[in-house]
Each structure stands twice: as structure tokens, then as C-alpha cells.
Motif scaffolding. Structure first.
Motif, PDB file in Angstrom:
ATOM      1  N   ALA A  75     -12.322  -5.794 -12.791  1.00  0.00           N
ATOM      2  CA  ALA A  75     -13.089  -4.535 -13.169  1.00  0.00           C
ATOM      3  C   ALA A  75     -14.771  -5.145 -12.784  1.00  0.00           C
ATOM      4  CB  ALA A  75     -13.327  -3.815 -14.188  1.00  0.00           C
ATOM      5  N   SER A  76     -14.959  -6.308 -13.526  1.00  0.00           N
ATOM      6  CA  SER A  76     -16.454  -6.763 -13.297  1.00  0.00           C
ATOM      7  C   SER A  76     -16.863  -7.424 -12.142  1.00  0.00           C
ATOM      8  CB  SER A  76     -16.833  -7.759 -14.403  1.00  0.00           C
ATOM      9  OG  SER A  76     -15.753  -8.832 -14.460  1.00  0.00           O
ATOM     10  N   HIS A  77     -16.088  -7.689 -11.263  1.00  0.00           N
ATOM     11  CA  HIS A  77     -16.142  -8.348  -9.872  1.00  0.00           C
ATOM     12  C   HIS A  77     -15.187  -7.817  -8.756  1.00  0.00           C
ATOM     13  CE1 HIS A  77     -18.193 -11.743 -11.711  1.00  0.00           C
ATOM     14  NE2 HIS A  77     -17.323 -11.604 -12.768  1.00  0.00           N
ATOM     15  N   PRO A  78     -15.442  -6.538  -8.664  1.00  0.00           N
ATOM     16  CA  PRO A  78     -14.559  -5.827  -7.922  1.00  0.00           C
ATOM     17  C   PRO A  78     -14.294  -6.225  -6.366  1.00  0.00           C
ATOM     18  CG  PRO A  78     -16.522  -4.752  -7.907  1.00  0.00           C
ATOM     19  CD  PRO A  78     -16.684  -5.746  -9.132  1.00  0.00           C
ATOM     20  N   ALA A  79     -13.212  -6.094  -5.838  1.00  0.00           N
ATOM     21  CA  ALA A  79     -13.106  -6.646  -4.056  1.00  0.00           C
ATOM     22  C   ALA A  79     -13.690  -5.376  -3.516  1.00  0.00           C
ATOM     23  CB  ALA A  79     -11.783  -6.671  -4.194  1.00  0.00           C
ATOM     24  N   GLY A  80     -14.142  -6.045  -2.487  1.00  0.00           N
ATOM     25  CA  GLY A  80     -15.191  -4.979  -1.357  1.00  0.00           C
ATOM     26  C   GLY A  80     -14.162  -4.565  -0.429  1.00  0.00           C
ATOM     27  N   HIS A  81     -12.719  -4.603  -0.369  1.00  0.00           N
ATOM     28  CA  HIS A  81     -11.675  -4.041   0.203  1.00  0.00           C
ATOM     29  C   HIS A  81     -10.407  -3.605  -0.553  1.00  0.00           C
ATOM     30  CE1 HIS A  81     -13.986  -7.065   2.515  1.00  0.00           C
ATOM     31  NE2 HIS A  81     -13.983  -6.044   3.534  1.00  0.00           N
ATOM     32  N   ALA A  82      -9.788  -2.594  -0.160  1.00  0.00           N
ATOM     33  CA  ALA A  82      -8.591  -2.154  -0.884  1.00  0.00           C
ATOM     34  C   ALA A  82      -7.474  -1.571   0.059  1.00  0.00           C
ATOM     35  CB  ALA A  82      -9.117  -1.043  -1.988  1.00  0.00           C
ATOM     36  N   LEU A  83      -6.476  -1.665  -0.589  1.00  0.00           N
ATOM     37  CA  LEU A  83      -5.252  -1.148   0.349  1.00  0.00           C
ATOM     38  C   LEU A  83      -4.989   0.373  -0.124  1.00  0.00           C
ATOM     39  CD1 LEU A  83      -3.199  -2.168   2.684  1.00  0.00           C
ATOM     40  CD2 LEU A  83      -1.621  -2.773   0.435  1.00  0.00           C
ATOM     41  N   LEU A  84      -4.538   1.162   0.961  1.00  0.00           N
ATOM     42  CA  LEU A  84      -4.195   2.473   0.631  1.00  0.00           C
ATOM     43  C   LEU A  84      -2.803   2.401   0.164  1.00  0.00           C
ATOM     44  CD1 LEU A  84      -5.242   4.471   3.873  1.00  0.00           C
ATOM     45  CD2 LEU A  84      -6.522   4.269   1.903  1.00  0.00           C
ATOM     46  N   THR A  85      -2.451   2.956  -0.881  1.00  0.00           N
ATOM     47  CA  THR A  85      -1.078   3.057  -1.649  1.00  0.00           C
ATOM     48  C   THR A  85      -0.554   4.547  -1.667  1.00  0.00           C
ATOM     49  OG1 THR A  85      -1.660   3.243  -3.737  1.00  0.00           O
ATOM     50  CG2 THR A  85      -2.019   1.284  -2.945  1.00  0.00           C
ATOM     51  N   GLU A  86       0.698   4.273  -2.071  1.00  0.00           N
ATOM     52  CA  GLU A  86       1.644   5.660  -2.014  1.00  0.00           C
ATOM     53  C   GLU A  86       0.965   6.440  -3.285  1.00  0.00           C
ATOM     54  OE1 GLU A  86       3.464   2.683  -5.055  1.00  0.00           O
ATOM     55  OE2 GLU A  86       2.714   2.607  -2.838  1.00  0.00           O
ATOM     56  N   LYS A  87       0.173   6.034  -4.138  1.00  0.00           N
ATOM     57  CA  LYS A  87      -0.246   6.729  -5.220  1.00  0.00           C
ATOM     58  C   LYS A  87      -1.460   7.848  -4.721  1.00  0.00           C
ATOM     59  CE  LYS A  87       1.571   5.091  -8.814  1.00  0.00           C
ATOM     60  NZ  LYS A  87       2.709   5.941  -9.518  1.00  0.00           N
ATOM     61  N   LEU A  88      -1.826   7.632  -3.541  1.00  0.00           N
ATOM     62  CA  LEU A  88      -2.613   8.843  -3.008  1.00  0.00           C
ATOM     63  C   LEU A  88      -2.013  10.104  -3.219  1.00  0.00           C
ATOM     64  CD1 LEU A  88      -4.256   6.819   0.085  1.00  0.00           C
ATOM     65  CD2 LEU A  88      -5.637   7.886  -1.722  1.00  0.00           C
ATOM     66  N   ALA A  89      -0.681  10.260  -3.162  1.00  0.00           N
ATOM     67  CA  ALA A  89       0.206  11.347  -3.070  1.00  0.00           C
ATOM     68  C   ALA A  89      -0.303  12.321  -4.120  1.00  0.00           C
ATOM     69  CB  ALA A  89       1.627  11.338  -2.996  1.00  0.00           C
ATOM     70  N   ASP A  90      -0.664  11.633  -5.306  1.00  0.00           N
ATOM     71  CA  ASP A  90      -1.091  12.389  -6.597  1.00  0.00           C
ATOM     72  C   ASP A  90      -2.303  13.185  -6.311  1.00  0.00           C
ATOM     73  OD1 ASP A  90       1.009  11.096  -7.675  1.00  0.00           O
ATOM     74  OD2 ASP A  90      -0.145   9.427  -8.506  1.00  0.00           O
ATOM     75  N   LEU A  91      -3.170  12.992  -5.398  1.00  0.00           N
ATOM     76  CA  LEU A  91      -4.569  13.600  -5.162  1.00  0.00           C
ATOM     77  C   LEU A  91      -4.043  14.882  -4.112  1.00  0.00           C
ATOM     78  CD1 LEU A  91      -6.787  10.553  -4.281  1.00  0.00           C
ATOM     79  CD2 LEU A  91      -6.525  11.664  -6.564  1.00  0.00           C
ATOM     80  N   LEU A  92      -3.171  15.187  -3.491  1.00  0.00           N
ATOM     81  CA  LEU A  92      -2.719  15.914  -2.582  1.00  0.00           C
ATOM     82  C   LEU A  92      -2.627  17.351  -3.677  1.00  0.00           C
ATOM     83  CD1 LEU A  92      -0.322  14.670  -0.116  1.00  0.00           C
ATOM     84  CD2 LEU A  92      -2.927  14.739  -0.015  1.00  0.00           C
ATOM     85  N   PRO A  93      -2.966  18.565  -2.874  1.00  0.00           N
ATOM     86  CA  PRO A  93      -2.888  19.804  -3.682  1.00  0.00           C
ATOM     87  C   PRO A  93      -1.508  20.040  -3.823  1.00  0.00           C
ATOM     88  CG  PRO A  93      -4.494  20.080  -1.793  1.00  0.00           C
ATOM     89  CD  PRO A  93      -3.743  18.691  -1.606  1.00  0.00           C
TER      90      PRO A  93
END
Length: 517
Positions: A219-237
Motif C-alpha cells: 500500500a505504501s509503495h503501490p505498483a504503477g500497473h495492475a491486472l484486471l481480475t474476475e472481481k470486476l464482476a462485483d461492480l456490475l449492476p
């Protein structure tokens, strides 16, 4: 929602912070890494019997991981032999500690030479030669040993520790060759290079293993890149039992021209398949009959002919503000009429507009228009279209896709999806997100129109543009993965992608559910 993708330098910072500031020793991290690799190996090769093992140990910390794993494999009853790249008395620090433990167990060790003698046969090869920090052209001896491992692949299973040796941890490119692993267990987090398209032939199955890097360090040294994951499904309406079509948004697709009426139709159908409540296709009045066979999509005729014009915009402006989001560009054409329409549209654009296809070409041709996109604009170029926007060849874009996407999104204050294998999603906030999918079935004309429709649909349903772009890219990629099972040698159409969107969402949601014992 996102999984961090540290660069080799960022991962080194995590390691050093964990060791020096948090107090978890490097020896423990190596022990954790080796045990994690053992557990993953067991799970991924359940039912497969290994008798003999060759462990290739390099000169650095990756070699230390290999020494520790050799000990565990010996305890499992396997006949292990360590092939080390430097003399035994040349190892220091944490790697030397684990080497000594392995020697205390009387595990046979042999110094690698170049050229090497014929290696003994093995059922399992452990690649611990080089880690993620390796840069530049490989030394001739490393090339020889990597080539030898690859030659044994026909009869042996290859496990790579952290990264296949010879693979660049930043770009995913071989330097100039790399181990072709069956399984790569990477420690702490997947490194950026491991998810880049060039890495795919070398990583085999990629599994991320936790080795105890503290959450506070990440958290204190966050990476500048990230991978999209299946957890994005939780944001869908989530559909409500009493919902009506208006609750799911109304998307307007603006596009179509003579000979290119199919592109906006693909976007419109994709929007419906991804949950939009209503979809209207706006096109020149003379093209409206082309969409009469699609009763699920409303047609809005604009102007008087078959070409885009300022009159088309006047008719659009006369419409009440009833649209939740807009997709502009599929099949629009590149003539002067389309250019004039775009100019007028940008006098007062819908704030949630996705610009795709020909709209991107026209924006690149008229750079001054880029300052008028609107506060929640999304652009979805492929590398060639990105080249139009930046005045650079597509090949140059592909050489540094992440940097171009990040800098453009920051400069233009927009969300940008740079399409292709491992599509990139950049916005005005970090990190830059990368899709885990590189599916040949998506490399078909019309696939980008489908993606535009999915993202536009999610924006119409209320998702913030950056979230819609991330979720849309993942959904589109997942649909492609399903098609790969049915069409392993391609041959699918973009309509097949559209029709697979609901099934892809169902499976995606199931994968995103918490695992219970």
C-alpha cells in the motif's frame, strides 16, 4: 478488482522494505517462496508421478529459491540433483544459507559448464537460473543452459520459479531466448512482463503465490500497473426484481455509412446483450431502412440523405436529452460530412461519449478537437488509430503501448482503451490496468465495435467511465475465451462474440464467487 503488477524495480522495493523495515528476513521469504512453489506444483500436477528432478540454480536469489525447493522435493521422496551456475563457495547471504541446508541433506550438486555435458534424464526440471531483475542480452553460457532445458521439455515437466529464465521482467520479451515453462509460480505478485503478450509462449500456466509481503508495504509503495481480475464482476449492476428498462440506461450509437452499416449494428447489439435497457441507432435518414430487420434496436434517422452532415447534427440536437451515454464512430466514415458532424457534435458533446473507429481517425486529423471531448470521454483505439491520434506509426505505438496509453490519458484527461492482445486501460488515475486476455478469436473485424457497445452499455447503466472500460474489456476478453473452446482455430464472427456475452457473464460471475471449503 485489480491485482498489482509490479515492475522488477517495484518488486525489489517491496522485498527490501519487507526485509529491512518490516523485519521479515530474506531467508524466510525464500523459504516461503519454495514452499509455495511446492504446493502449487502438487496441485497443478496432481496424478502425475515424478521420479527424478534436475534443479537449475542461478547465481542470485532465484538460485536460493531453487536450493530451498530442492530440499522440499527431496523430502517428498524424489531423486533431486542440483545444477548450480557458480562454484559452491561463491554463494553468499540468503542463497548460501539455503544451499548449505540442501548440502546438509546430501543432495548431489554439480557445477554447470559451458558447453554442458549431457544432462541426466529427469521427469521434472526446476528453472531457478535467472530472476526478474535480469536485463540485456544473455551471456553465452546462460543461453546454452536455457537451450538445454528447452531440449529436455519433450520428456520433462518444466517449473519456472518467479519467471522463466531469459524473459525480460518488464517487457516480457526473450533476451533473445527463454525457458519454455509448463508452469510458472511467481512470488508476491505477477510481474509486469509476465502478462505482456510476448511472454505467453514461455510462462505456461501462470500462478501467483503469496510469500508474506506485508499489505502495508504494498500500500505504501503501490505498483504503477495492475491486472484486471474476475472481481470486476462485483461492480456490475445487479438486476432488481422490479426493474424496468429505463433503469438499465439508454445508449445512443451514432455511426454507419454507405457500405459500413454493420459496424454500428454490432455495437448496438452488444449493448443490449450486455444489459442496456434501450438502444437507439442514430444514422443518416437514408440508411435507416438498413436497420429495419433489427426490431430490438430503435433507429433514429438524421438529416435527409445517406451521408453525415451538419443537418444530421441539427436533427440530433433537437432530440430531448434522453440518452444515458453515446457511442460515436462505428462505420461513421471519414468524408467531409462526417468531419463536419463530429465538429458540431463536439460543440456540446454528451459528457459520457465513447469515441471509436472513424471518430478516432477524424480526431487525429483535427487535433484541436481533442480538447473538447468532455469530462467523461472514453477513447478505444487500436494501435493504428492510436498512431493517428499521436502522429506516429502503429509499430512505434506497439513498442511501448503502456507509456503511450498512460501519457495520452493523462494529457487529454480521458479514459483510453488501447486495444489488442492484453488490452490496456488508462485513465487520469493510477494504476494503468492490463487485460489478462490475449485471445486470437477476438482478432476479427467487428470485434472492436462489440467492445465499444459493451463499454457504452455499462456507462449507460451508471458505471463510471474508467470502471466501465475496465469491466468491458474484461467481459469482452472472457467472451473471447469461451469462443476459443468452440472455435480453437478461430473462424468465429463478431456476432458470435455478441451472442456469447450473457454466457460469459454467467461464467465470469461464478468464477468471481468466494471459494468455500
Amino acid at each position: 478488482m485489480l491485482s498489482p503488477l509490479p515492475t522488477p524495480h517495484e518488486m525489489s522495493v517491496w522485498d527490501q522494505q519487507t526485509i529491512h523495515n518490516f523485519g521479515l528476513s530474506g531467508r524466510i521469504l525464500m523459504e516461503n517462496a519454495s514452499r509455495a512453489a511446492l504446493y502449487v506444483l502438487r496441485a497443478e500436477t496432481a496424478g502425475r508421478k515424478f521420479g527424478s528432478v534436475l534443479v537449475f540454480a542461478g547465481p542470485g536469489n532465484n538460485g536460493g529459491d531453487a536450493f530451498a525447493l530442492a530440499r522440499h522435493l527431496t523430502n517428498d521422496g524424489l531423486a533431486v540433483r542440483i545444477m548450480h551456475s557458480r562454484p559452491l563457495d561463491g554463494y553468499t547471504g540468503d542463497a548460501a544459507y539455503h544451499l548449505n541446508l540442501a548440502r546438509n541433506m546430501d543432495i548431489p550438486c554439480a557445477l554447470l559448464s559451458a558447453p554442458p555435458p549431457a544432462f541426466p534424464k529427469a521427469d521434472l526440471i526446476v528453472d531457478g537460473l535467472l530472476g526478474t531483475g535480469a536485463q540485456g542480452e544473455l551471456r553465452p553460457d546462460m543461453r546454452t543452459w536455457i537451450a538445454a532445458m528447452n531440449d529436455m521439455k519433450e520428456n520433462a515437466f518444466i517449473l519456472a520459479l518467479d519467471i522463466p529464465s531469459g524473459l525480460n521482467g518488464l517487457t516480457g520479451e526473450p533476451m533473445p531466448l527463454a525457458v519454455r515453462a509448463d508452469l510458472t509460480v511467481t512470488f508476491g505478485a505477477a510481474k509486469l512482463g509476465l502478462v505482456q503478450p510476448p511472454a505467453a509462449p514461455y510462462t505456461g500456466r501462470l500462478v501467483v503465490a503469496d510469500i508474506g509481503i506485508p499489505r502495508q508495504v504494498k500500500a505504501s509503495h503501490p505498483a504503477g500497473h495492475a491486472l484486471l481480475t474476475e472481481k470486476l464482476a462485483d461492480l456490475l449492476p445487479r438486476p432488481a426484481p422490479d426493474m424496468h428498462k429505463g433503469d438499465a440506461g439508454h445508449l445512443l450509437v451514432l455511426g454507419g455509412s454507405a457500405g459500413m452499416t454493420g459496424a454500428p449494428l454490432l455495437a448496438a447489439r452488444a449493448a443490449l446483450r450486455s444489459g442496456a435497457g434501450l438502444v437507439t441507432l442514430g444514422c443518416p435518414e437514408g440508411l435507416s431502412p438498413s436497420y429495419g430487420s433489427s426490431p430490438e434496436i430503435m433507429a433514429l434517422g438524421l438529416g435527409n440523405g445517406k451521408r453525415w452532415s451538419e443537418e444530421c447534427h441539427a436533427d440530433l440536437a433537437a432530440q430531448p436529452r434522453r440518452f444515458s451515454a453515446v457511442v460515436l464512430g462505428p462505420g461513421l466514415g471519414r468524408d467531409s460530412g462526417a468531419e463536419r458532424f463530429l465538429r458540431r457534435y463536439l460543440d456540446a458533446p454528451h459528457p459520457r461519449t465513447l469515441y471509436d473507429a472513424d471518430a478516432l481517425y477524424l480526431l487525429g486529423k483535427n487535433q484541436e478537437l481533442l480538447s473538447r471531448l468532455g469530462p467523461e470521454a472514453v477513447l478505444t483505439p487500436h494501435p493504428g488509430e492510436m498512431g493517428f491520434l499521436l502522429g506516429a506509426p502503429g509499430a512505434e505505438i506497439n513498442r511501448d503501448r503502456i507509456r503511450h496509453a498512460r501519457e495520452f490519458a493523462a494529457a487529454r484527461r480521458c479514459t483510453l482503451v488501447l486495444k489488442g492482445a492484453a488490452s490496456i486501460v488508462a485513465g487520469t488515475e493510477e494504476p494503468v490496468a492490463i487485460s489478462p486476455f490475449h485471445v486470437p478469436n477476438l482478432a476479427v473485424a467487428g470485434s472492436g465495435d462489440v467492445l465499444a457497445g459493451v463499454i457504452g452499455s455499462l456507462m449507460a447503466q451508471g458505471l463510471a467511465p474508467l470502471t466501465a472500460a475496465r469491466a468491458g474489456v474484461y467481459w469482452h476478453g472472457y467472451a473471447g475465451r469461451l469462443l476459443e473452446k468452440v472455435f480453437p482455430y478461430r473462424g468465429n464472427t463478431p456476432l458470435d462474440i455478441v451472442e456469447n456475452l450473457p454466457a460469459a457473464l454467467k461464467e465470469w460471475k461464478q468464477c468471481a464467487q468466494p471459494k468455500t471449503s
